[in-house]
Design a protein around this motif. Structure first.
Motif, PDB file in Angstrom:
ATOM      1  N   GLY A 414     -10.858 -56.844  56.978  1.00  0.00           N
ATOM      2  CA  GLY A 414     -10.497 -57.996  56.159  1.00  0.00           C
ATOM      3  C   GLY A 414     -11.643 -58.856  55.700  1.00  0.00           C
ATOM      4  N   VAL A 415     -12.898 -58.390  55.866  1.00  0.00           N
ATOM      5  CA  VAL A 415     -14.068 -59.166  55.441  1.00  0.00           C
ATOM      6  C   VAL A 415     -15.067 -58.219  54.784  1.00  0.00           C
ATOM      7  N   GLY A 438     -11.516 -59.756  65.628  1.00  0.00           N
ATOM      8  CA  GLY A 438     -12.646 -60.153  66.452  1.00  0.00           C
ATOM      9  C   GLY A 438     -13.610 -59.043  66.803  1.00  0.00           C
ATOM     10  N   MET A 439     -13.387 -57.836  66.314  1.00  0.00           N
ATOM     11  CA  MET A 439     -14.257 -56.711  66.674  1.00  0.00           C
ATOM     12  C   MET A 439     -15.444 -56.619  65.726  1.00  0.00           C
ATOM     13  N   ILE A 440     -16.642 -56.476  66.279  1.00  0.00           N
ATOM     14  CA  ILE A 440     -17.847 -56.376  65.457  1.00  0.00           C
ATOM     15  C   ILE A 440     -18.683 -55.147  65.828  1.00  0.00           C
ATOM     16  N   GLU A 441     -18.183 -54.347  66.756  1.00  0.00           N
ATOM     17  CA  GLU A 441     -18.942 -53.178  67.215  1.00  0.00           C
ATOM     18  C   GLU A 441     -18.220 -51.907  66.798  1.00  0.00           C
ATOM     19  N   SER A 448     -10.091 -48.369  68.549  1.00  0.00           N
ATOM     20  CA  SER A 448      -8.835 -49.081  68.340  1.00  0.00           C
ATOM     21  C   SER A 448      -8.016 -48.494  67.196  1.00  0.00           C
ATOM     22  N   VAL A 449      -8.663 -48.200  66.063  1.00  0.00           N
ATOM     23  CA  VAL A 449      -7.907 -47.847  64.860  1.00  0.00           C
ATOM     24  C   VAL A 449      -7.518 -46.373  64.817  1.00  0.00           C
ATOM     25  N   LEU A 477     -22.697 -49.008  58.217  1.00  0.00           N
ATOM     26  CA  LEU A 477     -22.043 -49.970  57.331  1.00  0.00           C
ATOM     27  C   LEU A 477     -22.093 -51.380  57.903  1.00  0.00           C
ATOM     28  N   LEU A 478     -21.861 -51.501  59.198  1.00  0.00           N
ATOM     29  CA  LEU A 478     -21.880 -52.824  59.831  1.00  0.00           C
ATOM     30  C   LEU A 478     -23.284 -53.406  59.887  1.00  0.00           C
ATOM     31  N   ALA A 479     -24.274 -52.551  60.072  1.00  0.00           N
ATOM     32  CA  ALA A 479     -25.652 -53.029  60.220  1.00  0.00           C
ATOM     33  C   ALA A 479     -26.331 -53.281  58.877  1.00  0.00           C
TER      34      ALA A 479
END
Length: 492
Positions: A414-415, A438-441, A448-449, A477-479
């Protein structure tokens, strides 16, 4: 202010605008179409318009919206007429289509739609209700018997909400009256869409009544089909440009590309229009064409949508113009998808892939990445995950396909990459939001998904190579963000 497009104002169209060549007053309704949205009006309705123009006036379309009144409200004052604007870098071709007559809104009057479906002259019921409209489990292809609409329609068969409920009730009434059943023609992006629809509607009917289930299983024809045309959502700018082109107001014109393809299994129980004379291809087995399109076009489109949206690209063409995106998609097609597409004798696969790249780059189509990104939980199984399963069996790498999956996982948090909120439209949006909150890792997100069985099945969560490859892509992608990740992979 322009006058409105209608039967009365048709003679006022400029000579350059193609318009119906047949007497619309002489057209009978032979097709009821469920889910009369933009795609149907740019695709099947255009083929039907050509068939009517060839002289067979038995096949007019009655459209039905299963949720909203928007299409009815736009088209009814126009006597069902609307404009199709075909655009590419070379210019625009404008056509007014007349194959759609009346449009019903199912929730307002379910009985009116049921009566239309029961009429003996209705020989085909076609559908573009999107993947989620089949009330099924995308991973297994079976009816989701816990779906709220399924439960409602089984309890209240005379007041259905879903496409399945309307079809089953209409078939039951035809059965009791001794009438021939209509043919069911799915035009949605489902694997083996005809067989899938037949399985789902047979199960649904059997839950209502054993005899009805047997009747559906034994007598209802459900040909498979493959549909292909890119149809962006209509904008106010589109409405203004179409009004300028035709000299009339059209409340809901359609903008699309020149390319159009329709491959249909020739299995109709009570006749069909001469769609082949209008350019459709009739075959015994649609499956190879279907897999080719689902995996090459739709798989690439979804990958572009998520990676493009995350990086801030509003449209597919904008994403394709950014560094690395075209290279990423072409290499994903060549190196990871082509091996999982059945061979088609005499078909120019390289030419098809080149045409897809050109279509994605079409600057005249503003196909929004957000539009394509909708309902990802329903789309991923057939667009990306089936291809990945094939690569795993081969022991072959699937880094780019995994990036598409990882981009969806990143999207449903969602962000976007700039920290802006994403309006995630998906039947599982609430569950996905809960799972990602709240997951960032990367590892935790993947863990989870991928437990959503209706998306990933039971097999993929147990595949270490699937978990590790998706997790590695998601970590990037997160980094680094989508733009840098795409550029990195394009260099490898």
């Amino acid at each position: 202010m322009h006058a409105r497009l209608s039967t009365e104002t048709l003679p006022d169209l400029p000579p350059s605008v193609v318009r119906p060549s047949y007497d619309r007053a002489a057209v009978k309704t032979g097709i009821v179409h469920l889910g009369i949205g933009a795609f149907h009006r740019a695709h099947q309705a255009v083929y039907t318009d050509a068939a009517l123009g060839a002289g067979d006036t038995r096949w007019g379309i009655l459209g039905a919206s299963l949720r909203s009144s928007d299409t009815r409200d736009a088209l009814s004052p126009q006597d069902g007429l609307y404009t199709v604007s075909v655009r590419d870098g070379a210019g625009e071709r404008v056509q007014v289509v007349g194959s759609v007559g009346k449009v019903l809104v199912a929730p307002e009057d379910p009985e009116a739609l049921l009566q239309a479906l029961v009429r003996p002259e209705t020989h085909i019921v076609s559908l573009t209700v999107t993947e989620k409209g089949y009330c099924h489990d995308p991973a297994s292809g079976e009816l989701d018997e816990s779906h709220p609409d399924v439960r409602h329609d089984l309890a209240h068969p005379d007041k259905p909400r879903s496409a399945l409920g309307f079809i089953a009730e209409a078939l039951n009434r035809r059965r009791l009256a001794g009438a021939t059943p209509f043919t069911l023609l799915s035009c949605d992006n489902l694997p083996a869409n005809g067989a899938t629809l037949h399985r789902i509607i047979t199960r649904f009917a059997s839950r209502r009544d054993v005899d009805l289930g047997r009747f559906v299983a034994d007598t209802v024809h459900c040909p498979s089909s493959m549909v292909d045309r890119i149809v962006p959502a209509t904008t106010e700018a589109d409405r203004a440009s179409v009004a300028a082109a035709i000299g009339l107001q059209d409340s809901w014109p359609i903008v699309t590309e020149p390319f159009s393809q329709w491959v249909v299994e020739d299995d109709f129980g009570a006749g069909r229009p001469a769609w082949d004379e209008a350019g459709a291809t009739f075959v015994r087995d649609v499956a190879p064409f279907e897999l080719m399109k689902l995996r090459l076009l739709n798989g690439s489109h979804s990958t572009l949508a998520y990676l493009g949206y995350l990086a801030g690209h509003e449209t597919v063409a904008e994403a394709m113009a950014a560094p690395g995106y075209t290279s990423l998609i072409r290499r994903m097609m060549d190196e990871e998808i082509t091996t999982e597409v059945p061979p088609l004798a005499g078909f120019d696969l390289d030419g098809y892939k080149a045409s897809l790249i050109a279509r994605f780059q079409n600057p005249a189509l503003r196909h929004r990445t957000w539009q394509i990104a909708m309902d990802g939980s329903q789309k991923l199984p057939q667009r990306l995950l089936g291809t990945i399963r094939g690569r795993i069996v081969r022991g072959a790498p699937f880094e780019r396909l995994a990036l598409g999956v990882a981009a969806w996982l990143r999207y449903v948090t969602g962000v976007d990459d700039k920290g802006a909120p994403i309006d995630v439209r998906d039947p599982l949006a609430a569950d996905l939001k809960r799972r990602t909150a709240g997951m960032i890792e990367a590892g935790a997100l993947v863990e989870s998904v991928i437990g959503v069985e209706s998306v990933f099945g039971r097999d993929l969560p147990r595949e270490p190579i699937f978990r590790s490859t998706v997790e590695r892509a998601l970590s990037l992608l997160l980094a680094e963000g989508a733009a840098a990740t795409v550029a990195r992979l394009a260099r490898q």
